[in-house]
Design a protein around this motif. Structure first.
Motif, short mmCIF file in Angstrom:
data_model
loop_
_atom_site.label_atom_id
_atom_site.label_comp_id
_atom_site.label_asym_id
_atom_site.label_seq_id
_atom_site.Cartn_x
_atom_site.Cartn_y
_atom_site.Cartn_z
N VAL A 253 -28.44 -8.03 34.26
CA VAL A 253 -27.71 -8.42 33.42
C VAL A 253 -28.03 -7.23 32.12
O VAL A 253 -28.32 -7.07 31.62
N VAL A 254 -26.51 -7.27 31.38
CA VAL A 254 -26.82 -7.33 29.79
C VAL A 254 -26.01 -8.67 29.42
O VAL A 254 -25.14 -8.64 29.58
N HIS A 255 -27.14 -9.06 29.04
CA HIS A 255 -26.52 -10.84 27.60
C HIS A 255 -25.85 -10.00 25.86
O HIS A 255 -27.01 -9.44 25.19
N LEU A 256 -24.75 -10.39 25.84
CA LEU A 256 -24.38 -9.89 24.91
C LEU A 256 -24.69 -11.46 24.04
O LEU A 256 -24.30 -12.06 24.17
N VAL A 257 -25.11 -11.37 22.93
CA VAL A 257 -25.17 -12.28 21.82
C VAL A 257 -25.23 -12.94 20.60
O VAL A 257 -25.38 -11.01 19.88
N GLY A 258 -24.75 -12.95 20.07
CA GLY A 258 -24.75 -12.85 18.57
C GLY A 258 -26.18 -12.98 17.61
O GLY A 258 -27.40 -13.88 18.73
N LYS A 259 -26.66 -12.59 16.59
CA LYS A 259 -27.08 -11.92 16.12
C LYS A 259 -28.66 -13.75 16.25
O LYS A 259 -29.96 -13.70 16.11
N ASP A 260 -28.07 -14.25 15.80
CA ASP A 260 -28.06 -16.13 15.29
C ASP A 260 -29.34 -17.14 16.34
O ASP A 260 -30.19 -17.76 16.50
N ILE A 261 -28.83 -16.25 17.07
CA ILE A 261 -29.39 -16.96 18.35
C ILE A 261 -30.07 -16.37 19.93
O ILE A 261 -30.55 -15.91 20.86
N LEU A 262 -30.53 -14.71 19.23
CA LEU A 262 -31.54 -14.58 19.08
C LEU A 262 -32.63 -15.03 19.83
O LEU A 262 -33.04 -14.31 21.44
#
Ligand code: MSP
Length: 510
Positions: A253-262
């Protein structure tokens, strides 16, 4: 050769609010990756959806005077419509209120409990409803969460996950998998956070009810992040780990997330999985945040940007291209009407649109509306076509590490190369001096345009399809394996229509 599995996810979006540019951004990025890998012949699963439980949703429903389920049904639909709005091609849109997801989250809980990783105690500490996160006293800044969210003091019986025991295994995991967290600065942040010491994590709530019940203890609901993170495997069929999708796609998988929910994804999620005896994910990419004309985007400032407005004003492909091209994926960036106008006029209308329009209308007019038969190609022609063909491995390389802006840059280097080839060859002068050579030049150009349209189609899918339609390029050949192949002479070339109308003034400003 068996197809390579490629699984890409967006965060599942909270349904307390309607979609904004931040949601559109991650979803488009995931869609570009999914489309690229599909065209490259991989077996792709693209997952997105909505996060529907927790205190924030319950409070929003209460404020609006509706049942949480009614709120989630309505708002979730708005997120689902993002897909048709932005031409997203997800394979699955998950909602955490689905029965199968609830059962999966409970099954994960039971695994953690059976393996002795959960214990009952009580939580006394700070909680930010906006972030759905617990904070330590020392993390607070001027009485608020480090994110700026309001915090409240919470005291309640709670189950805990023994996160502190996972400090060492997590550090080993990061060490052995140096590519797990990207960009590298984010990886360093996570490692120093874990090294500074992990405390056990409260994973249930007992002072409100909008959530998935804890198995065998109806006084508790699961902490919304444990529930939400599980979506990435419940969508694949977990707890049935023998299910085809689970077997094929987890953990590729590649999980894409915003930096705030790292932190939730880089620390809690692999720890939960390892504790449950499941493999942690392969890759996590944290992207940056958009500001609006230099300002932080927030509802209270009234400067949110709606994806619907962007599409109405600029178009689907223009919005997608701008978001992917304007800022390096992983960095913060600024949205302004001037910037999107400049970017799309220059790269789409002038560079790509005009190239296609000039070449196809010339073929239409001067080659009896069909792709001409070329003479032998010159070394210059071969050199040019090789340059275009070589864009594919270069683009692939960038996509491999989610450098979406560089992928766009590479394709547009090809567009610039094609424009230079037109200027060098001057097909319009050849019409009088050497009509046979003109046909060859046009044939070479059409071949390059087909390649450029294929290569650009993950980011501008609608225009790319239109270009290929205008060249009668067969649907079953619209794959990267066709990049570099010469076109078939004789294909009909109808009178082309404009692709990207030039916008002169941003409507908001004019
Ligand atoms: N529900 C959680 C995610 C659970 S995933 C298991 C959540 N949802 S959210 O709706 O609040 O945020 C979704 C995403 O939007 C986050 O990745 C966040 O970084 C992103 N963005 C919110 N505002 C943003 C910008 N201004 N710019 C870019 N992305 C931003 O968190």
């Amino acid at each position: 050769m068996p197809q390579k599995p490629f699984f890409v996810t967006t965060p599942i979006y909270y349904v307390n609010d309607t979609p904004h540019i931040g949601h559109a951004y991650t979803s488009v990025a995931a869609d570009v990756l999914a489309r690229f890998h599909r065209l490259d012949g991989d077996n792709v699963f693209f997952l997105t959806g909505t996060d529907e439980h927790g205190q924030k949703i319950q409070q929003t429903a209460l404020k609006k005077g509706v049942e949480p389920q009614t709120l989630t049904d309505t708002v979730s639909e708005g997120f689902r419509q993002l897909s048709s709005l932005l031409a997203l091609t997800e394979d699955r849109f998950i909602r955490t209120t689905e029965t199968a997801h609830k059962e999966a989250a409970q099954a994960l809980w039971t695994r953690l409990a059976d393996k002795g990783h959960l214990y009952q105690s009580s939580y006394a500490g700070w909680y930010a409803v906006r972030d759905e996160a617990f904070y330590q006293e020392k993390e607070l800044v001027d009485g608020k969460a480090p994110t700026g969210a309001d915090v409240e003091w919470v005291e309640e019986p709670s189950y805990f996950f023994n996160l502190s025991k996972w400090e060492k295994p997590l550090l080993e995991f990061y060490e052995q998998n140096p590519d797990f967290i990207a960009p590298a600065t984010r990886r360093n942040e996570v490692i120093s956070f874990v090294k500074s010491g992990l405390r056990d994590l409260s994973v249930s709530r007992s002072t409100f009810t909008w959530g998935i019940s804890v198995p065998n203890d109806s006084d508790h609901i699961m902490y919304v992040w444990l529930d939400a993170l599980t979506n990435y495997i419940s969508a694949l069929g977990f707890p049935q780990t023998s299910q085809e999708n689970f077997k094929t796609f987890w953990p590729h998988v590649v999980h894409l997330v915003g930096k705030d929910i790292l932190r939730f994804h880089a620390v809690y999620w692999p720890a939960f999985l390892m504790a449950a005896g499941l493999e942690p994910p392969k890759r996590l990419f944290a992207h940056g945040w958009w500001t609006h004309e230099g300002q932080k985007i927030s509802k209270s400032l009234g400067n949110t940007i709606s994806p619907q407005d962007l599409v109405t004003t600029y178009g689907v492909d223009q919005t997608r291209y701008f978001m992917m091209r304007e800022i390096p994926f992983g960095s913060d960036g600024d949205f302004s009407h001037k910037a999107i106008l400049q970017r799309t006029n220059a790269d789409l209308s002038n560079d790509f649109g005009n190239l296609v329009q000039r070449v196809l209308s010339f073929i239409h007019k001067h080659c009896e509306a069909q792709l001409p038969v070329p003479q032998d190609l010159t070394s210059d022609d071969h050199h040019f076509l090789r340059l275009i063909e070589d864009l594919l491995p270069r683009a692939r390389e960038e996509i491999q590490h989610q450098a979406l802006h560089k992928y766009c840059e590479i394709v547009w280097q090809g567009v610039a190369e094609a424009n230079r080839y037109v200027d060098r060859m001057e097909p319009w002068s050849l019409r009088k001096t050497n009509p046979e050579r003109m046909k060859t030049v046009l044939f070479v150009l059409a071949t390059s345009i087909k390649d450029l349209a294929l290569l650009a189609s993950p980011v501008i899918p609608l225009a790319a399809a239109k270009i290929l339609d205008q060249m009668s390029f067969p649907h079953d050949k619209r794959l990267f394996s066709s990049v570099g192949a010469l076109l078939e002479s004789g294909l009909p070339v109808p009178k082309p229509e404009g692709l990207f109308p030039r916008l002169s003034v941003a409507p908001q400003e004019g």
